[in-house]
Design a protein around this motif. Structure first.
Motif, mmCIF file in Angstrom:
data_model
loop_
_atom_site.group_PDB
_atom_site.id
_atom_site.type_symbol
_atom_site.label_atom_id
_atom_site.label_comp_id
_atom_site.label_asym_id
_atom_site.label_seq_id
_atom_site.Cartn_x
_atom_site.Cartn_y
_atom_site.Cartn_z
ATOM 1 N N TRP A 11 0.825 -1.208 0.000
ATOM 2 C CA TRP A 11 0.000 0.000 0.000
ATOM 3 C C TRP A 11 0.863 1.264 0.000
ATOM 4 C CZ3 TRP A 11 -4.488 1.470 -1.418
ATOM 5 C CH2 TRP A 11 -5.046 2.655 -0.961
ATOM 6 N N GLU A 12 2.090 1.171 0.495
ATOM 7 C CA GLU A 12 2.979 2.332 0.447
ATOM 8 C C GLU A 12 3.323 2.715 -0.991
ATOM 9 O OE1 GLU A 12 6.367 1.522 2.808
ATOM 10 O OE2 GLU A 12 5.247 1.317 4.698
ATOM 11 N N GLU A 13 3.206 1.766 -1.900
ATOM 12 C CA GLU A 13 3.449 2.045 -3.323
ATOM 13 C C GLU A 13 2.125 2.160 -4.076
ATOM 14 O OE1 GLU A 13 6.424 2.631 -4.221
ATOM 15 O OE2 GLU A 13 7.437 1.922 -2.410
ATOM 16 N N ARG A 14 1.133 2.751 -3.427
ATOM 17 C CA ARG A 14 -0.208 2.808 -4.020
ATOM 18 C C ARG A 14 -0.247 3.668 -5.273
ATOM 19 N NH1 ARG A 14 -0.115 5.149 0.933
ATOM 20 N NH2 ARG A 14 -0.415 7.388 1.119
ATOM 21 N N LYS A 15 0.651 4.632 -5.412
ATOM 22 C CA LYS A 15 0.642 5.445 -6.626
ATOM 23 C C LYS A 15 1.046 4.604 -7.838
ATOM 24 C CE LYS A 15 1.640 9.811 -4.257
ATOM 25 N NZ LYS A 15 2.567 10.968 -4.157
ATOM 26 N N VAL A 16 2.089 3.797 -7.673
ATOM 27 C CA VAL A 16 2.498 2.925 -8.777
ATOM 28 C C VAL A 16 1.413 1.885 -9.059
ATOM 29 C CG1 VAL A 16 4.271 1.309 -9.561
ATOM 30 C CG2 VAL A 16 4.897 3.282 -8.158
ATOM 31 N N LEU A 17 0.819 1.347 -7.990
ATOM 32 C CA LEU A 17 -0.238 0.359 -8.165
ATOM 33 C C LEU A 17 -1.461 0.971 -8.845
ATOM 34 C CD1 LEU A 17 -1.063 -2.565 -7.585
ATOM 35 C CD2 LEU A 17 -1.968 -1.794 -5.385
ATOM 36 N N GLY A 18 -1.807 2.224 -8.491
ATOM 37 C CA GLY A 18 -2.937 2.885 -9.135
ATOM 38 C C GLY A 18 -2.692 3.146 -10.612
ATOM 39 N N ALA A 19 -1.453 3.551 -10.949
ATOM 40 C CA ALA A 19 -1.128 3.756 -12.359
ATOM 41 C C ALA A 19 -1.189 2.450 -13.140
ATOM 42 C CB ALA A 19 0.268 4.380 -12.474
ATOM 43 N N ALA A 20 -0.731 1.354 -12.518
ATOM 44 C CA ALA A 20 -0.809 0.052 -13.182
ATOM 45 C C ALA A 20 -2.262 -0.375 -13.383
ATOM 46 C CB ALA A 20 -0.062 -0.997 -12.359
ATOM 47 N N PHE A 21 -3.115 -0.098 -12.389
ATOM 48 C CA PHE A 21 -4.532 -0.449 -12.519
ATOM 49 C C PHE A 21 -5.201 0.367 -13.626
ATOM 50 C CE2 PHE A 21 -8.974 0.342 -11.269
ATOM 51 C CZ PHE A 21 -9.451 -0.962 -11.305
ATOM 52 N N LEU A 22 -4.866 1.657 -13.738
ATOM 53 C CA LEU A 22 -5.437 2.490 -14.792
ATOM 54 C C LEU A 22 -5.024 1.966 -16.169
ATOM 55 C CD1 LEU A 22 -6.979 5.005 -15.702
ATOM 56 C CD2 LEU A 22 -4.861 6.314 -15.407
ATOM 57 N N CYS A 23 -3.744 1.639 -16.317
ATOM 58 C CA CYS A 23 -3.291 1.081 -17.598
ATOM 59 C C CYS A 23 -3.957 -0.261 -17.879
ATOM 60 C CB CYS A 23 -1.771 0.930 -17.589
ATOM 61 S SG CYS A 23 -0.872 2.496 -17.564
ATOM 62 N N LEU A 24 -4.206 -1.041 -16.836
ATOM 63 C CA LEU A 24 -4.885 -2.322 -17.014
ATOM 64 C C LEU A 24 -6.296 -2.125 -17.542
ATOM 65 C CD1 LEU A 24 -5.174 -5.386 -16.592
ATOM 66 C CD2 LEU A 24 -5.749 -4.911 -14.211
ATOM 67 N N VAL A 25 -7.024 -1.178 -16.970
ATOM 68 C CA VAL A 25 -8.389 -0.911 -17.432
ATOM 69 C C VAL A 25 -8.386 -0.442 -18.884
ATOM 70 C CG1 VAL A 25 -10.419 0.536 -17.073
ATOM 71 C CG2 VAL A 25 -9.223 -0.429 -15.108
ATOM 72 N N LEU A 26 -7.478 0.467 -19.222
ATOM 73 C CA LEU A 26 -7.431 0.977 -20.592
ATOM 74 C C LEU A 26 -7.019 -0.121 -21.580
ATOM 75 C CD1 LEU A 26 -5.781 4.461 -19.962
ATOM 76 C CD2 LEU A 26 -8.192 3.954 -20.383
ATOM 77 N N ALA A 27 -6.102 -1.010 -21.144
ATOM 78 C CA ALA A 27 -5.697 -2.110 -22.026
ATOM 79 C C ALA A 27 -6.852 -3.061 -22.286
ATOM 80 C CB ALA A 27 -4.519 -2.857 -21.412
ATOM 81 N N ILE A 28 -7.651 -3.336 -21.262
ATOM 82 C CA ILE A 28 -8.801 -4.229 -21.438
ATOM 83 C C ILE A 28 -9.861 -3.566 -22.306
ATOM 84 C CG2 ILE A 28 -10.703 -5.337 -20.207
ATOM 85 C CD1 ILE A 28 -8.802 -5.950 -17.967
ATOM 86 N N VAL A 29 -10.044 -2.260 -22.129
ATOM 87 C CA VAL A 29 -10.995 -1.552 -22.992
ATOM 88 C C VAL A 29 -10.571 -1.641 -24.450
ATOM 89 C CG1 VAL A 29 -11.895 0.732 -23.561
ATOM 90 C CG2 VAL A 29 -11.796 0.000 -21.175
#
Length: 405
Positions: A166-184
């Motif tokens: 959770w301390e790296e939540r910014k990197v994790l959030g960016a990865a999740f955003l890219c994941l959503v866009l890749a699936i779209v």
């Protein structure tokens, strides 16, 4: 080391072995108890059948007390997950009957297990037995002990790992955003291609805008998939750096008794194997979980809308896939743990032999040291062979499932 009464001649090389799970008798007990419960519920079939879905769940509620009471026949060896197994056996027919009612063809209502063929009882209990096998903690193979009994295990290891992530939540959030866009982008590719084919079939022809939409969908999927992988790789690297620093800081503050009772080879194995494994499992697990969840929601929505019957058929395959993955993960973790401890034992033996080389020469114990080292290497080799055999087996299972799908 020499010094025992004939201890050098008692060296025995043993290979990996699997012990029978403590819950081995539970599936048979539940099967007999469930058959008895269905016999007792037979007179209530005319009353429960007209109720439809409600009747199926009432049947499950009436079967559960009999199944729960049967698990206590195994006391004091009653497995810890016996109640969960009873709930699984009782509710599995009701759950799939409900899905059949919701996703099946019109008029296809759920049937009572008491009025069904005996084969359905076997199918339900086979699924429960598979779940028990999947959730059972396998013993460490190879006779290699796990954490000693006098050393307490950390009860909140998972939460500490999640807090560190959770301390790296910014990197994790960016990865999740890219994941959503890749699936779209991945899901929009077939949709846009279908629209282009419809336009060509209707005589409108192939336009530059249509080609651009197809190319944009493909480029979006490829671009953001690469970004997603890059962010998860960055997350793994930062987790490894933070975890290594914290472990070293915690290590240097330990008492001297800890270093006297713990071999240096074991500490080196923990740093060289455990830290990369933990740091790799968190990003990989998060990547697979998020991607599978989003894909399941999107694809499941389309499947239910287009063909509810096929969606139900695909749903039947999900428990088998989950159980297979669970068994494979548990076996892989147990074998890796045993392999790490066997490697640490071999390294510690080499260090002890080198440190006591003068004593070995005095007692002429070179042959015994060679035999001990040979046994340690043989255990490592057998563990490695077992890991490769199990990997080949589960690879075949996954390919068979892929062909079936």
């Amino acid at each position: 080391m020499p010094g025992g009464d004939g201890a050098w001649g008692a060296l025995v090389c043993t290979g990996p072995a699997m012990a029978l799970p403590s819950a081995g008798l539970l599936p048979g007990v539940l099967l007999v108890a469930d058959a008895l419960a269905l016999v007792l519920l037979a007179p209530l079939v005319p009353v429960l059948a007209p109720l439809g879905v409600m009747g199926v769940w009432l049947e499950a509620a009436l079967r559960f007390p009999v199944l729960a009471a049967a698990t206590w026949l195994l006391a004091p060896r009653r497995p810890s997950r016996a109640t969960a197994a009873a709930v699984t056996v009782a509710t599995t027919p009701a759950v799939f009957g409900t899905f059949q009612h919701l996703l099946g063809p019109p008029g296809a209502g759920p049937g009572l297990l008491a009025a069904a063929a005996p084969a359905w009882l076997g199918v339900a209990h086979a699924a429960a037995a598979l779940a028990l096998l999947a959730w059972a903690a396998p013993p460490a193979p190879g006779g290699v002990p796990e954490t000693p009994g006098d050393i307490p295990k950390a009860p909140d290891t998972v939460w500490r790992t999640l807090a560190l992530t959770w301390e790296e939540r910014k990197v994790l959030g960016a990865a999740f955003l890219c994941l959503v866009l890749a699936i779209v982008g991945e899901m929009s590719g077939p949709y846009v291609t279908g629209k282009v084919l419809d336009a060509i079939g209707s005589g409108d022809g192939l336009t530059t805008g249509a080609v651009g939409m197809v190319a944009a969908a493909g480029a979006t999927s490829v671009l953001f998939s690469g970004c997603r992988g890059s962010f998860f790789t960055l997350l793994e690297a930062r987790l490894r750096q933070n975890l290594s620093f914290r472990l070293f800081s915690h290590l240097v503050h330990q008492d001297l008794d800890f270093f006297q009772g713990t071999p240096a080879a074991e500490l080196l194995a923990q740093f060289s194997l455990e830290v990369p494994r933990v740091c790799m499992s968190v990003p990989t697990g998060a990547n697979q979980l998020l991607r599978s969840l989003i894909m399941a929601l999107v694809v499941g929505t389309f499947m239910v809308g287009l063909a509810p019957g096929l969606a139900l058929l695909a749903l039947l395959e999900v428990p088998f896939g989950i159980a297979t993955h669970r068994i494979q993960s548990a076996r892989k973790q147990a074998l890796q743990r045993s392999m790490m401890e066997a490697s640490a034992r071999t390294a510690a033996g080499v260090q002890e032999s080198v440190a006591a080389i003068e004593t070995i020469r005095i007692f002429s114990a070179e042959k015994e040291e060679e035999e001990q080292h040979r046994c340690n290497l043989a255990k490592e080799l057998k563990l490695k062979q077992q890991m490769e055999l199990e990997l080949a087996f589960f690879t075949i299972v996954h390919r068979v499932r892929g062909d079936w799908e």
